[in-house]
Every structure is written in structure tokens, then in C-alpha cells.
Design a protein around this motif. Structure first.
Motif, mmCIF file in Angstrom:
data_model
loop_
_atom_site.group_PDB
_atom_site.id
_atom_site.type_symbol
_atom_site.label_atom_id
_atom_site.label_comp_id
_atom_site.label_asym_id
_atom_site.label_seq_id
_atom_site.Cartn_x
_atom_site.Cartn_y
_atom_site.Cartn_z
ATOM 1 N N ALA A 142 43.866 28.170 -91.930
ATOM 2 C CA ALA A 142 42.498 27.633 -92.480
ATOM 3 C C ALA A 142 42.215 26.269 -93.213
ATOM 4 O O ALA A 142 41.514 25.533 -92.934
ATOM 5 N N ALA A 143 43.214 25.865 -94.022
ATOM 6 C CA ALA A 143 43.162 24.716 -94.691
ATOM 7 C C ALA A 143 43.373 23.566 -93.867
ATOM 8 O O ALA A 143 42.561 22.626 -93.821
ATOM 9 N N VAL A 203 41.136 19.024 -90.623
ATOM 10 C CA VAL A 203 40.757 18.554 -89.538
ATOM 11 C C VAL A 203 39.285 18.468 -89.048
ATOM 12 O O VAL A 203 38.683 17.338 -88.487
ATOM 13 N N TRP A 204 38.466 19.599 -89.489
ATOM 14 C CA TRP A 204 36.861 19.593 -89.275
ATOM 15 C C TRP A 204 36.156 18.206 -89.982
ATOM 16 O O TRP A 204 35.401 17.893 -89.384
ATOM 17 N N LEU A 219 34.044 15.224 -88.215
ATOM 18 C CA LEU A 219 32.653 14.747 -88.668
ATOM 19 C C LEU A 219 32.765 13.315 -89.294
ATOM 20 O O LEU A 219 31.616 12.670 -89.236
ATOM 21 N N TRP A 220 33.565 12.897 -89.851
ATOM 22 C CA TRP A 220 33.695 11.234 -90.370
ATOM 23 C C TRP A 220 33.765 10.436 -89.221
ATOM 24 O O TRP A 220 33.124 9.383 -89.179
ATOM 25 N N ALA A 221 34.310 10.812 -88.158
ATOM 26 C CA ALA A 221 34.427 10.084 -86.963
ATOM 27 C C ALA A 221 33.116 10.272 -85.866
ATOM 28 O O ALA A 221 33.106 9.335 -85.212
ATOM 29 N N HIS A 222 32.519 11.432 -86.100
ATOM 30 C CA HIS A 222 31.447 11.682 -85.201
ATOM 31 C C HIS A 222 30.264 12.029 -85.985
ATOM 32 O O HIS A 222 29.975 13.138 -86.109
ATOM 33 N N LEU A 281 27.619 14.874 -85.174
ATOM 34 C CA LEU A 281 27.791 16.269 -85.335
ATOM 35 C C LEU A 281 27.833 16.660 -86.560
ATOM 36 O O LEU A 281 27.829 18.085 -87.025
ATOM 37 N N ASN A 282 27.447 16.104 -87.860
ATOM 38 C CA ASN A 282 27.271 16.254 -89.129
ATOM 39 C C ASN A 282 25.887 16.967 -89.323
ATOM 40 O O ASN A 282 25.104 16.020 -89.628
#
Length: 261
Positions: free
Chosen positions: A105-106, A111-112, A116-119, A122-123
């Protein structure tokens, strides 16, 4: 003389036998015991067995569902055993399985956030911020939109205020509506269910059946009404703050469901 007679009898028997073989309903019906030209015997060769169709291979997503289910079931089994039989060994196995699941889960969470930082498209937090600085900026911008929208709505929309003169909540809401009317130029139409007035609205209209049409059960009730197309949009019941009323009017008239949620 007996020989010719026997010959004749023999010929008659053969003729009768031949006739009996030709007496059948159709020459197209095959009967191996009868004489005919169209009796095609079925071939003794059998077609080779068709190869067995292989089931389609499971997709990567389907395999992942199965694997995740197996992980959860394994942890649940160890948890159940640790509860029913709380020995050090059972608890140790359960803790180890639980820790392994938490590690997964961590990793997923890490990775989640990187995705979001890169896209940024989607945030969700960019549309609905959670940190104080961004919330303040959003609120100031939103308040400006709401004020501008409410000022423009005064030309086509009015606010029906359903109340009773003996309702304490109606008395509490009335000053707020009076302020909104003066601040934004929004017309308030007071409608009394018992014929009595309020200090802010001493000469209300008497209910003409509109409350029953709306299914009114609780007062005070606010309903936004359009003077052109006769649309009625319920705002809410009970004591509402000025900000709540402004926000609801903006959402109902300027946004689509889910757009600003």
C-alpha cells in the motif's frame, strides 16, 4: 413333362422375388435389402476430431484481481487464526502478513503521488485545494464570481420566502434576506402561510396554493423563481447564512451537477 413344369415354377418364383425387391415407396430411400440405383452407402471414414479450443488467456488485470484477492484472503485467514488462537507464533505470522500488505500500500501511495506530480491534469486537489494558502485564493476568486452572478441574476430571478409569523427560525432568517436584497439587488417575495408578517417584511403576500404545489412541509423555505420561464429552484429550508444562500444560488444557476463538487 414334370421337368418343364418345374422350370416354369422356378421362373415364376424368381420373378416374384424380383418384384418384391422393387416394391418400395421411393427409389431415393436407401435400403440395402432392395435393388435400386441411388443407394449411396455412407463413408466408413470418420472426420478427424477437431482440436480442443483453448480458453483465452487471462488478462493482466484479471490476474491482478486474483492475486490481490489471494493476498487479502491470506491476511484475513492469519488474522482469524490469531484472534481465535492468540499464540505468539500465530500473531507473528499475522503481523508479518499485515506488514507485507502495508508495504504494498505504501508503494502504491508513493507511485500515485509521483504520477500526479507528472500529470497535474489528474490532480483533484488542483480543482479543490486542501492547503490553506490555495483555499484562500480559491475562496476569494469564487466569492467574486458569486457576487457578479448574483448581481446579474436580479434582472430575471427572485427569491420566494415562505414563512409563518409565529416561526422563530423565520424571524431569524428574515434579516439575512433583507441584507441580501439590499446588497445584491435581489428581489425577495415574502409569502406568509398564516397571513401574518415579520418586522422586515410587514406586508407579505398570502399563500395562494403555491406552498402545496411545492410540497412545503417545513418553514422557512427559500425558492428561487425565474420571472421569464417560471422555473422554481428550491434553495433550502431552515436558517441559512448569507454565504450559504449565495453559494446555492450560484451553483443552481451557473453550474452543472458535478462541475464544482
Amino acid at each position: 413333362m414334370r421337368l418343364p413344369v418345374l422350370v416354369v415354377l422356378s421362373l415364376l418364383v424368381q420373378a416374384a422375388s424380383a418384384n418384391s425387391r422393387l416394391e418400395y415407396p421411393s427409389v431415393w430411400v436407401c435400403d440395402e435389402d432392395r435393388f435400386q440405383w441411388y443407394c449411396d452407402l455412407p463413408s466408413e471414414t470418420t472426420p478427424p476430431d477437431s482440436p480442443l479450443e483453448k480458453p483465452p488467456a487471462a488478462s493482466e488485470e484479471e490476474e491482478a484481481v486474483v492475486a490481490l484477492k489471494a493476498l487479502r484472503e491470506d491476511v484475513e485467514r492469519k488474522r482469524a487464526l490469531a484472534i481465535v488462537k492468540p499464540t505468539p507464533a500465530n500473531l507473528r505470522r499475522y503481523i508479518a502478513a499485515q506488514e507485507a500488505l502495508m508495504d504494498r500500500a505504501a508503494l502504491f501511495s508513493d507511485v500515485w503521488r509521483r504520477v500526479l506530480w507528472a500529470h497535474p491534469e489528474l490532480n483533484y486537489q488542483l480543482r479543490n485545494p486542501v492547503n490553506n494558502a490555495a483555499i484562500q485564493v480559491r475562496d476569494v476568486e469564487q466569492a467574486g464570481k458569486e457576487r457578479a452572478a448574483l448581481a446579474a441574476l436580479g434582472r430575471e430571478w427572485g427569491l420566494f420566502f415562505f414563512f409563518r409569523s409565529d416561526c422563530p427560525y423565520c424571524h431569524r432568517l428574515a434579516p439575512t434576506l433583507k441584507w441580501l436584497s439590499e446588497q445584491y439587488g435581489l428581489t425577495v417575495f415574502p409569502v406568509s402561510l398564516d397571513g401574518g408578517g415579520l418586522p422586515e417584511f410587514p406586508r407579505p403576500a398570502r399563500d395562494n396554493g403555491m406552498a402545496a404545489t411545492l410540497g412545503l412541509r417545513i418553514v422557512p423555505l427559500l425558492v428561487l423563481g425565474n420571472v421569464r420561464d417560471r422555473r422554481l429552484l428550491p434553495i433550502g429550508s431552515g436558517v441559512l447564512s448569507a454565504q450559504e444562500i449565495v453559494e446555492r444560488i450560484y451553483l443552481l444557476t451557473q453550474t452543472r451537477p458535478g462541475e464544482s463538487y
